[in-house]
Design a protein around this motif. Structure first.
Motif, PDB file in Angstrom:
ATOM      1  N   ARG A  79       0.837  -1.097   0.152  1.00 35.61           N
ATOM      2  CA  ARG A  79       0.065  -0.129   0.044  1.00 35.61           C
ATOM      3  C   ARG A  79       0.878   1.147  -0.096  1.00 35.61           C
ATOM      4  N   LYS A  80       0.343   2.295  -0.699  1.00 36.33           N
ATOM      5  CA  LYS A  80       1.148   3.427  -0.939  1.00 36.33           C
ATOM      6  C   LYS A  80       2.660   3.406  -0.906  1.00 36.33           C
ATOM      7  N   PRO A  81       3.213   2.852  -1.915  1.00 33.87           N
ATOM      8  CA  PRO A  81       4.793   2.506  -1.949  1.00 33.87           C
ATOM      9  C   PRO A  81       5.448   3.932  -1.926  1.00 33.87           C
ATOM     10  N   GLU A  82       4.265   5.215  -2.690  1.00 34.24           N
ATOM     11  CA  GLU A  82       5.312   6.277  -2.896  1.00 34.24           C
ATOM     12  C   GLU A  82       5.722   7.022  -1.385  1.00 34.24           C
ATOM     13  N   LYS A  83       5.021   6.473  -0.536  1.00 39.10           N
ATOM     14  CA  LYS A  83       5.349   7.307   1.033  1.00 39.10           C
ATOM     15  C   LYS A  83       6.822   6.662   1.301  1.00 39.10           C
ATOM     16  N   HIS A  84       7.407   5.615   0.751  1.00 38.72           N
ATOM     17  CA  HIS A  84       8.647   5.165   1.123  1.00 38.72           C
ATOM     18  C   HIS A  84       8.783   4.493   2.778  1.00 38.72           C
ATOM     19  N   THR A  85       7.779   3.946   2.891  1.00 40.58           N
ATOM     20  CA  THR A  85       7.474   3.552   4.263  1.00 40.58           C
ATOM     21  C   THR A  85       8.238   2.005   4.381  1.00 40.58           C
ATOM     22  N   ASN A  86       8.218   1.386   3.214  1.00 42.75           N
ATOM     23  CA  ASN A  86       8.946   0.170   2.941  1.00 42.75           C
ATOM     24  C   ASN A  86       8.051  -0.857   3.781  1.00 42.75           C
ATOM     25  N   PRO A  87       6.580  -0.982   3.591  1.00 47.45           N
ATOM     26  CA  PRO A  87       5.825  -2.037   4.414  1.00 47.45           C
ATOM     27  C   PRO A  87       6.548  -3.528   4.361  1.00 47.45           C
ATOM     28  N   LEU A  88       6.326  -4.098   5.447  1.00 47.12           N
ATOM     29  CA  LEU A  88       6.679  -5.534   5.277  1.00 47.12           C
ATOM     30  C   LEU A  88       5.467  -6.185   5.229  1.00 47.12           C
ATOM     31  N   HIS A  89       4.418  -5.660   4.635  1.00 47.99           N
ATOM     32  CA  HIS A  89       3.264  -6.321   4.321  1.00 47.99           C
ATOM     33  C   HIS A  89       2.835  -6.288   3.014  1.00 47.99           C
ATOM     34  N   TYR A  90       2.525  -7.541   2.309  1.00 49.00           N
ATOM     35  CA  TYR A  90       2.443  -7.631   0.799  1.00 49.00           C
ATOM     36  C   TYR A  90       0.703  -7.938   0.400  1.00 49.00           C
ATOM     37  N   TYR A  91       0.648  -7.671  -0.659  1.00 53.95           N
ATOM     38  CA  TYR A  91      -0.737  -8.165  -1.307  1.00 53.95           C
ATOM     39  C   TYR A  91      -0.446  -8.774  -2.480  1.00 53.95           C
ATOM     40  N   VAL A  92      -1.111 -10.021  -2.821  1.00 58.21           N
ATOM     41  CA  VAL A  92      -1.153 -10.516  -4.389  1.00 58.21           C
ATOM     42  C   VAL A  92      -2.397 -10.339  -4.834  1.00 58.21           C
ATOM     43  N   GLY A  93      -2.535  -9.934  -6.103  1.00 56.39           N
ATOM     44  CA  GLY A  93      -3.925  -9.624  -6.614  1.00 56.39           C
ATOM     45  C   GLY A  93      -4.593  -8.339  -6.225  1.00 56.39           C
ATOM     46  N   GLY A  94      -3.801  -7.277  -5.703  1.00 54.48           N
ATOM     47  CA  GLY A  94      -4.229  -6.235  -5.442  1.00 54.48           C
ATOM     48  C   GLY A  94      -4.537  -5.107  -6.473  1.00 54.48           C
ATOM     49  N   GLY A  95      -5.173  -4.157  -6.441  1.00 57.25           N
ATOM     50  CA  GLY A  95      -5.285  -3.149  -7.598  1.00 57.25           C
ATOM     51  C   GLY A  95      -5.428  -1.903  -7.001  1.00 57.25           C
ATOM     52  N   ASN A  96      -5.842  -0.994  -7.957  1.00 53.13           N
ATOM     53  CA  ASN A  96      -5.859   0.540  -7.316  1.00 53.13           C
ATOM     54  C   ASN A  96      -7.167   0.605  -6.477  1.00 53.13           C
ATOM     55  N   ASN A  97      -8.244  -0.198  -6.799  1.00 53.54           N
ATOM     56  CA  ASN A  97      -9.555   0.002  -5.820  1.00 53.54           C
ATOM     57  C   ASN A  97      -9.543  -0.480  -4.766  1.00 53.54           C
ATOM     58  N   THR A  98      -8.687  -1.600  -4.604  1.00 49.61           N
ATOM     59  CA  THR A  98      -8.471  -2.284  -3.264  1.00 49.61           C
ATOM     60  C   THR A  98      -7.359  -1.776  -2.486  1.00 49.61           C
TER      61      THR A  98
END
Ligand code: SF4
Ligand code: SF4
Lengths: 246, 314
Positions: free
Chosen positions: A166-185
């Motif tokens: 989520r929100k990769p542009e924030k440069h928070t480097n999340p250790l939480h990933y999604y497969v099959g996500g998109g803009n709406n989700t």
């Protein structure tokens, strides 16, 4: 070791089992959530679909909440978990302003900030987070992302090109990933929220984070004299509600 | 269900969601920033006046400047404290400081600043009112230390800058709210201090020399003009970030925030600018401009603080 989460949204069926398991495991008070499943309707009849997105703290490697916390109540554990010490928290809500994902709430019982800890207490005892255990489709995958042989690492490698955060542009480097996500989700600005309207519940705005029945004066008196609502917990609140219904 | 048909076919709708947490930092934080601007602004503008003019041209400045600052800083600290959900634990900022946090750095700087302002306030007050508690040992001791005033003053002025501006860094560290850009907020904080610093002296400096009053009018006019230009730039031309545009839509679309924002702009910026540039020799009008500056700044700060918090984050 860096513990991470991956949710395969293709497998998630929106049962909210993880949400409930989390609430029970962590005794999350009413009207607060550490993990919630967002429902989104897409398209118009008859060409419609509904998607489900479990949302929790991302345990960012570069966590804005940890950076802004003035007393290190939010801190990193060696295994990458962003943990919270509620005894240390002063309740400034800085972390709520900093987390770009709205993952932190002010606990109305302890009046301190709280959030998902990837069930750090269970992990310490060798158990999986309770949401992982509860998920009937095994859509929640948890493990060490630095270990190439772990299930989560293999899953990420198998789904190269279809793994999002989520929100990769924030440069928070999340250790939480999604497969099959998109803009709406994953993008909260991609959809509309209609105030006062929902499929199952009304979308409302809380008056203020924390306990709405606790006045500013209570913030000073309560630590010394206690509060009439001291003994309120989920059960007594439910009892009160059901008495009111009769 | 009528309204559903008005949603475009391509637009997704969230059908189940948790309640939005609403305004997390509200009027108490607005008051905190507003009072802090006064507390630091009088020191910054006061230093400028003392550099440019003779003491005799502004007879009461020496003791009124730290007194106003002292009162405003206490209001600021009071609202900071009561906004905490665990106010007694404020002490943790000093016992367990986390130095990456601008809240920590700000709290330390503001505390040191308050100590310096207190020294200036007590020494100048007892020296100015030399008959007050004439025989009291404490008062005598404070009077004998009057020289401290001039010694701590340069450090106080120096500290007034970061104390004014650190809130901008807190806003910048609030990574979830893209409207708050550090460069713009730093300068807005500084300009706000100059606005209410000059407005405070316009209210109390009725008998001061004309040249001093002209300077105060000039500081007020320039600071409101620059601040207004920055707000207008952000209000009308924020095309670059989707989140900022979505935030500003809460004002653009009318409603209470539209009213608050433009009330703030009118009272805090447009009216003071017109008066300070065209009627600066009219004492009554200048006092009126000073009062509207205080009110307008509150509205502007409050709107700017609250609108980014209306955005859903997940
Ligand atoms: S998701 Fe939010 S609460 Fe979790 S680590 Fe990142 S910034 Fe902190
Ligand atoms: S509310 Fe608590 S956890 Fe959050 S930033 Fe403030 S002190 Fe830290």
């Amino acid at each position: 070791m860096k513990l991470g989460f991956l949710v395969d949204l293709n497998l998630c069926m929106g049962c909210k089992g993880c949400e409930i398991a989390c609430k029970v495991e962590n005794e999350v008070p009413l009207s607060s959530w550490r993990l919630r499943v967002k429902y989104i309707d897409i398209g118009s009849f008859p060409d419609t679909s509904r998607s489900f997105t479990p949302l929790r703290c991302n345990h960012c490697e570069n966590a804005p909440c940890e950076r802004i916390c003035p007393v290190s109540a939010l801190h990193y554990l060696d295994n990458g978990i962003v943990n919270i010490d509620s005894e240390r928290c002063i309740g400034c809500a800085g972390c709520m302003m900093a987390c770009p994902y709205g993952a932190i709430y002010m606990d109305p019982e302890s009046n301190t900030a709280d959030k998902c800890t990837y069930c750090a207490h269970r992990i310490e005892g060798g158990l999986m987070p309770s949401c992982v255990v509860a998920c009937p489709t095994e859509a929640n995958i948890f493990g060490d992302v630095e270990d190439e042989t772990s299930q989560i690492s293999r899953y990420i490698m198998e789904h190269q090109g279809n793994v999002q955060v989520r929100k990769p542009e924030k440069h928070t480097n999340p250790l939480h990933y999604y497969v099959g996500g998109g803009n709406n989700t994953l993008n909260p600005l991609a959809h509309e929220r209609i105030e006062g309207y929902g499929l199952f519940n009304n979308i409302t705005t809380l008056d203020h984070p924390g306990n709405p029945n606790r006045s500013i004066l209570d913030r000073f008196l309560e630590p010394i004299f206690g509060h009439p609502n001291d003994n309120l917990d989920n059960k007594s609140l439910l009892d009160m509600n059901s008495k009111g219904d009769k | 269900m009528d309204h559903v048909s008005t949603i475009e076919a391509t637009k997704a709708i969230v059908t189940m969601d948790v309640a939005h947490t609403g305004i997390i930092w509200g009027w108490m934080i607005t008051l905190n920033m507003w009072a802090k601007s006064i507390g630091t602004g009088v020191i910054l503008v006061g230093a400028f006046l003392l550099y440019r003019h003779k003491h005799e041209d502004m007879p009461s400045l020496r003791w009124l400047m730290p007194l106003i600052s002292f009162i405003a800083l206490n209001v600021f600290l009071f609202f900071t404290l009561i906004d905490l959900h665990q106010p007694f634990r404020m002490i943790h900022i000093f016992t367990h400081p986390h130095w990456t946090s601008s809240i920590t750095v700000g709290a330390w700087l503001a505390s040191i600043f308050l100590v310096l302002v207190s020294i200036m306030m007590f020494t100048s007050f007892f020296t100015h009112f030399s008959e007050f508690r004439k025989n009291c040992a404490v008062a005598k001791a404070v009077r004998s230390k009057d020289g401290l005033y001039e010694k701590v003053f340069p450090f106080t002025v120096f500290l007034a800058f970061p104390v004014t501006m650190y809130t901008a860094i807190i806003m910048s560290q609030s990574a979830a709210r893209e409207l708050w850009v550090p460069g713009a907020e730093l300068i807005q904080m500084l300009l706000a201090a100059f606005m209410v610093g000059s407005a405070s002296f316009i209210l109390i400096g009725g008998k001061w020399a004309e040249a001093v009053k002209k300077d105060l009018a000039m500081i007020l006019a320039i600071s409101v003009l620059f601040s207004f230009i920055m707000y207008m730039g952000e209000y009308f031309f924020s095309y670059k970030a989707a989140e900022v545009e979505a935030t500003l839509a809460y004002i653009h679309s009318g409603g209470p925030y539209f009213l608050d924002f433009w009330t703030g702009m009118l009272l805090g910026y447009i009216i003071p600018f017109i008066i300070a540039t065209t009627m600066n020799d009219n004492r009554t009008m200048m006092k009126f401009a000073a009062v509207t500056t205080f009110i307008g700044l509150y509205f502007a700060k409050s709107t700017w603080l609250e609108i980014p918090q209306l955005l859903p984050l997940s």
